[in-house]
Design an enzyme around this catalytic site. Sequence first.
Site, mmCIF file in Angstrom:
data_model
loop_
_atom_site.group_PDB
_atom_site.id
_atom_site.type_symbol
_atom_site.label_atom_id
_atom_site.label_comp_id
_atom_site.label_asym_id
_atom_site.label_seq_id
_atom_site.Cartn_x
_atom_site.Cartn_y
_atom_site.Cartn_z
ATOM 1 N N GLY A 47 0.802 -1.210 0.000
ATOM 2 C CA GLY A 47 0.000 0.000 0.000
ATOM 3 C C GLY A 47 0.832 1.255 0.000
ATOM 4 O O GLY A 47 0.292 2.370 0.121
ATOM 5 N N SER A 133 26.702 -2.016 6.690
ATOM 6 C CA SER A 133 27.081 -3.397 6.394
ATOM 7 C C SER A 133 28.194 -3.852 7.323
ATOM 8 O O SER A 133 29.061 -3.052 7.710
ATOM 9 C CB SER A 133 27.554 -3.537 4.948
ATOM 10 O OG SER A 133 28.091 -4.834 4.712
ATOM 11 N N TYR A 146 33.327 -1.596 -1.528
ATOM 12 C CA TYR A 146 32.021 -1.667 -0.873
ATOM 13 C C TYR A 146 32.167 -1.452 0.624
ATOM 14 O O TYR A 146 31.454 -0.632 1.222
ATOM 15 C CB TYR A 146 31.355 -3.009 -1.164
ATOM 16 C CG TYR A 146 30.068 -3.230 -0.407
ATOM 17 C CD1 TYR A 146 28.921 -2.499 -0.711
ATOM 18 C CD2 TYR A 146 29.987 -4.173 0.627
ATOM 19 C CE1 TYR A 146 27.742 -2.694 -0.016
ATOM 20 C CE2 TYR A 146 28.810 -4.377 1.319
ATOM 21 C CZ TYR A 146 27.695 -3.637 1.001
ATOM 22 O OH TYR A 146 26.520 -3.825 1.689
ATOM 23 N N LYS A 150 30.745 1.756 2.930
ATOM 24 C CA LYS A 150 29.899 1.615 4.115
ATOM 25 C C LYS A 150 30.590 2.168 5.358
ATOM 26 O O LYS A 150 29.925 2.720 6.249
ATOM 27 C CB LYS A 150 29.525 0.144 4.318
ATOM 28 C CG LYS A 150 28.576 -0.408 3.261
ATOM 29 C CD LYS A 150 27.250 0.319 3.248
ATOM 30 C CE LYS A 150 26.217 -0.414 2.390
ATOM 31 N NZ LYS A 150 24.910 0.296 2.347
ATOM 32 N N ILE A 179 22.285 -11.529 5.219
ATOM 33 C CA ILE A 179 20.824 -11.538 5.238
ATOM 34 C C ILE A 179 20.335 -12.315 4.022
ATOM 35 O O ILE A 179 20.667 -11.971 2.872
ATOM 36 C CB ILE A 179 20.244 -10.104 5.204
ATOM 37 C CG1 ILE A 179 20.833 -9.252 6.327
ATOM 38 C CG2 ILE A 179 18.721 -10.158 5.278
ATOM 39 C CD1 ILE A 179 20.479 -9.709 7.726
#
Length: 242
Positions: A47, A133, A146, A150, A179
């Site tokens: 929504g 991260s 990377y 971070k 994750i």
Amino acid sequence: MSRTILVTGGATGIGLAVARHFAAQGDAVTVTGRRPAPLEKAAEETGARAVVCDHTDPAALDRLLAELPASVDVLVNNAGGNTDLDDAPGDDLASYARAFRANLDANLLTAALTTKAVEARLAPGGAVVHIGSIAADRGAGSLGAYGAAKAGLTTWNLDLANTLGLRGITANVVSPGYIEDTEFFRDHLADERRAQLVAQTATGRAGRPEDIAATVAFLASEGARHITGQVIGVNGGAYRTR
């Protein structure tokens, strides 16, 4: 009372879980991303309002402002990812520079530009939450860009917390470990590597997008109004602090 929430990179994975969490509480959620189809699917599910936006592009952010409410209670800077997994750098110096800048743009510049764009609209007593991260502490691959991006995000957030603090706005980083059920590894994570990542945890399981969403929601809650300038690790004990 319903709040206004902006989740960047909110179409899939962690961003979608965050949007889903706030929408279930009755908040008015806007999700952004670069791909229209996943955004439309996320909007149908939650929504939320979906707006296509490349958060590395100042002009795109100017256009996004026209789609946002006059006041934003919670900004979740989730857009990003290890761009090396999309386009592996070559061996020449020019390729290295492009790959390094791509990670900085995707993971640090997106958060900085988005926060600057909406800063005047952030409501007193609100919250900014960045998705960092574990790579900021442990590194990530041979290029290292990377993790460096971070790490830069967490350091930049220290000054942001000072800037926003006098308005009662908190600024924190949620730092996930591995994750599952996200697009981070682009379906290229080998079973052996996944087992290694899980084995590094104290909890014996992979993290879930909902784990991160719950932590983001806490940092945006009344119970976290005196928590700012912090990095909250959500990694099952894969990286431990004192």
